[in-house]
Design a protein around this motif. Structure first.
Motif, PDB file in Angstrom:
ATOM      1  N   ASP A 155      -2.490   8.819  -3.594  1.00 13.39           N
ATOM      2  CA  ASP A 155      -3.804   9.893  -3.269  1.00 13.39           C
ATOM      3  C   ASP A 155      -3.804  10.197  -1.874  1.00 13.39           C
ATOM      4  N   TRP A 156      -2.894  11.381  -1.402  1.00 15.59           N
ATOM      5  CA  TRP A 156      -2.441  11.797  -0.061  1.00 15.59           C
ATOM      6  C   TRP A 156      -4.092  12.096   0.439  1.00 15.59           C
ATOM      7  N   THR A 157      -4.934  12.466  -0.110  1.00 13.16           N
ATOM      8  CA  THR A 157      -6.096  12.687   0.751  1.00 13.16           C
ATOM      9  C   THR A 157      -6.637  11.745   1.383  1.00 13.16           C
ATOM     10  N   LYS A 158      -6.385  10.283   0.858  1.00 14.00           N
ATOM     11  CA  LYS A 158      -6.706   9.156   1.655  1.00 14.00           C
ATOM     12  C   LYS A 158      -5.873   8.752   3.011  1.00 14.00           C
ATOM     13  N   ALA A 159      -4.801   9.580   3.340  1.00 12.38           N
ATOM     14  CA  ALA A 159      -4.111   9.270   4.505  1.00 12.38           C
ATOM     15  C   ALA A 159      -4.581   9.246   5.584  1.00 12.38           C
ATOM     16  N   LEU A 160      -4.481   8.169   6.321  1.00 15.77           N
ATOM     17  CA  LEU A 160      -5.378   8.213   7.901  1.00 15.77           C
ATOM     18  C   LEU A 160      -4.477   8.933   8.745  1.00 15.77           C
ATOM     19  N   CYS A 161      -3.099   9.597   8.471  1.00 13.99           N
ATOM     20  CA  CYS A 161      -2.578  10.563   9.544  1.00 13.99           C
ATOM     21  C   CYS A 161      -3.176  11.495   9.529  1.00 13.99           C
ATOM     22  N   LEU A 162      -3.897  11.994   8.402  1.00 12.38           N
ATOM     23  CA  LEU A 162      -4.413  13.378   7.874  1.00 12.38           C
ATOM     24  C   LEU A 162      -5.437  13.568   9.177  1.00 12.38           C
TER      25      LEU A 162
ATOM     26  N   LEU B  43       2.952  11.898  17.064  1.00 10.25           N
ATOM     27  CA  LEU B  43       2.692  10.466  17.040  1.00 10.25           C
ATOM     28  C   LEU B  43       3.604   9.720  16.038  1.00 10.25           C
ATOM     29  N   TRP B  44       3.759  10.348  14.826  1.00 10.51           N
ATOM     30  CA  TRP B  44       4.550   9.946  13.691  1.00 10.51           C
ATOM     31  C   TRP B  44       6.208  10.248  13.852  1.00 10.51           C
ATOM     32  N   PHE B  45       6.474  11.218  14.856  1.00  6.79           N
ATOM     33  CA  PHE B  45       7.942  11.692  14.751  1.00  6.79           C
ATOM     34  C   PHE B  45       8.252  11.732  16.362  1.00  6.79           C
TER      35      PHE B  45
ATOM     36  N   GLN C 144       0.090   1.201  14.110  1.00  2.67           N
ATOM     37  CA  GLN C 144      -1.279   0.618  13.927  1.00  2.67           C
ATOM     38  C   GLN C 144      -2.213   1.135  12.818  1.00  2.67           C
ATOM     39  N   THR C 145      -1.973   2.727  12.922  1.00  2.00           N
ATOM     40  CA  THR C 145      -2.940   3.377  12.067  1.00  2.00           C
ATOM     41  C   THR C 145      -2.343   3.269  10.679  1.00  2.00           C
ATOM     42  N   CYS C 146      -1.153   3.131  10.367  1.00  2.00           N
ATOM     43  CA  CYS C 146      -0.488   3.018   9.135  1.00  2.00           C
ATOM     44  C   CYS C 146      -0.820   1.666   8.599  1.00  2.00           C
ATOM     45  N   LEU C 147      -0.888   0.791   9.486  1.00  2.00           N
ATOM     46  CA  LEU C 147      -1.304  -0.769   8.940  1.00  2.00           C
ATOM     47  C   LEU C 147      -2.557  -0.860   8.380  1.00  2.00           C
ATOM     48  N   ILE C 148      -3.573  -0.055   8.656  1.00  2.00           N
ATOM     49  CA  ILE C 148      -4.797  -0.025   8.020  1.00  2.00           C
ATOM     50  C   ILE C 148      -4.969   1.217   7.311  1.00  2.00           C
ATOM     51  N   CYS C 149      -4.125   1.816   6.876  1.00  2.00           N
ATOM     52  CA  CYS C 149      -4.201   3.006   5.896  1.00  2.00           C
ATOM     53  C   CYS C 149      -4.347   2.443   4.524  1.00  2.00           C
ATOM     54  N   PRO C 150      -5.221   2.949   3.733  1.00  2.00           N
ATOM     55  CA  PRO C 150      -5.298   2.654   2.360  1.00  2.00           C
ATOM     56  C   PRO C 150      -4.249   2.965   1.306  1.00  2.00           C
ATOM     57  N   ILE C 151      -3.436   3.795   1.721  1.00  2.00           N
ATOM     58  CA  ILE C 151      -2.335   4.232   0.801  1.00  2.00           C
ATOM     59  C   ILE C 151      -0.893   3.715   1.328  1.00  2.00           C
ATOM     60  N   ARG C 152      -0.954   3.106   2.164  1.00  2.00           N
ATOM     61  CA  ARG C 152       0.277   2.518   2.913  1.00  2.00           C
ATOM     62  C   ARG C 152       1.509   2.117   2.026  1.00  2.00           C
ATOM     63  N   SER C 153       1.066   1.318   1.112  1.00  2.00           N
ATOM     64  CA  SER C 153       2.104   0.793   0.149  1.00  2.00           C
ATOM     65  C   SER C 153       2.726   1.911  -0.718  1.00  2.00           C
ATOM     66  N   GLY C 154       1.901   3.103  -1.175  1.00  2.00           N
ATOM     67  CA  GLY C 154       2.458   4.106  -1.820  1.00  2.00           C
ATOM     68  C   GLY C 154       3.149   5.003  -0.973  1.00  2.00           C
ATOM     69  N   CYS C 155       2.562   4.826   0.294  1.00  2.00           N
ATOM     70  CA  CYS C 155       3.471   5.966   1.112  1.00  2.00           C
ATOM     71  C   CYS C 155       4.855   5.311   1.585  1.00  2.00           C
ATOM     72  N   LEU C 156       5.119   4.034   1.792  1.00  2.00           N
ATOM     73  CA  LEU C 156       6.179   3.444   1.800  1.00  2.00           C
ATOM     74  C   LEU C 156       7.046   3.678   0.658  1.00  2.00           C
TER      75      LEU C 156
ATOM     76  N   GLY D  42      10.874   9.940  11.124  1.00  2.00           N
ATOM     77  CA  GLY D  42       9.447   9.652  11.474  1.00  2.00           C
ATOM     78  C   GLY D  42       8.987   8.259  10.753  1.00  2.00           C
ATOM     79  N   ILE D  43       7.922   7.931  11.035  1.00  2.00           N
ATOM     80  CA  ILE D  43       7.166   6.703  10.702  1.00  2.00           C
ATOM     81  C   ILE D  43       6.363   6.838   9.409  1.00  2.00           C
ATOM     82  N   ARG D  44       6.702   6.095   8.529  1.00  2.00           N
ATOM     83  CA  ARG D  44       6.091   6.103   7.240  1.00  2.00           C
ATOM     84  C   ARG D  44       5.663   4.821   6.618  1.00  2.00           C
ATOM     85  N   GLY D  45       4.407   4.324   6.140  1.00  2.00           N
ATOM     86  CA  GLY D  45       4.025   3.306   5.904  1.00  2.00           C
ATOM     87  C   GLY D  45       4.405   2.342   6.986  1.00  2.00           C
ATOM     88  N   ALA D  46       4.116   2.438   8.241  1.00  2.00           N
ATOM     89  CA  ALA D  46       4.327   1.518   9.217  1.00  2.00           C
ATOM     90  C   ALA D  46       5.741   1.122   9.711  1.00  2.00           C
TER      91      ALA D  46
HETATM   92  S1  SF4 Z   1       0.750   4.844   5.839  1.00  4.01           S
HETATM   93 FE1  SF4 Z   1       1.778   6.776   5.516  1.00  4.01          FE
HETATM   94  S2  SF4 Z   1      -0.163   8.052   4.890  1.00  4.01           S
HETATM   95 FE2  SF4 Z   1      -0.853   6.346   5.738  1.00  4.01          FE
HETATM   96  S3  SF4 Z   1      -0.923   6.597   7.936  1.00  4.01           S
HETATM   97 FE3  SF4 Z   1       0.790   5.881   7.672  1.00  4.01          FE
HETATM   98  S4  SF4 Z   1       2.539   7.749   7.457  1.00  4.01           S
HETATM   99 FE4  SF4 Z   1       0.157   8.571   7.124  1.00  4.01          FE
END
Ligand code: SF4
Length: 94
Positions: free
Chosen positions: A5-12, A18-20, A37-49, A66-70
């Motif tokens: 559920d990408w609508t829950k991405a904290l990077c939105l 910052l991710w690139f 640090q934002t990724c580490l508390i993102c609720p969809i981190r595991s799916g993102c990774l 870029g940074i994905r899933g921390a």
């Molecule tokens: S884990 Fe993925 S979706 Fe979540 S903030 Fe990081 S890059 Fe964005």
């Protein structure tokens, strides 16, 4: 693969740059840490990774952006090398 559920991405809504971040000066490193640090508390981190690892399957280190899933592209490549069925490490161009 699990639906993410990408609508829950904290990077939105964050500064996507910052991710690139490129470079290795103190500002670049601080920006990368902030993104991770934002990724580490993102609720969809595991799916993102998981999604990044699937999309980047078979790519070398330089093909992961870029940074994905921390994890940075370099870290995701290192992770890919530890997974079952990993392809041999790609040689860097001279
Ligand atoms: S884990 Fe993925 S979706 Fe979540 S903030 Fe990081 S890059 Fe964005």
């Amino acid at each position: 693969m699990t639906d993410v559920d990408w609508t829950k991405a904290l990077c939105l809504g964050c500064e996507r740059e910052l991710w690139f971040v490129e470079g290795n000066d103190s500002t670049a490193n601080a920006d990368r840490r902030a993104a991770k640090q934002t990724c580490l508390i993102c609720p969809i981190r595991s799916g993102c990774l998981d999604s990044a690892m699937a999309e980047e399957s078979g790519r070398g280190e330089s093909g992961r952006y870029g940074i994905r899933g921390a994890l940075s592209g370099k870290q995701r490549y290192a992770l890919s090398q530890r997974l079952p069925g990993a392809q041999p490490k790609q040689q860097r161009a001279a």
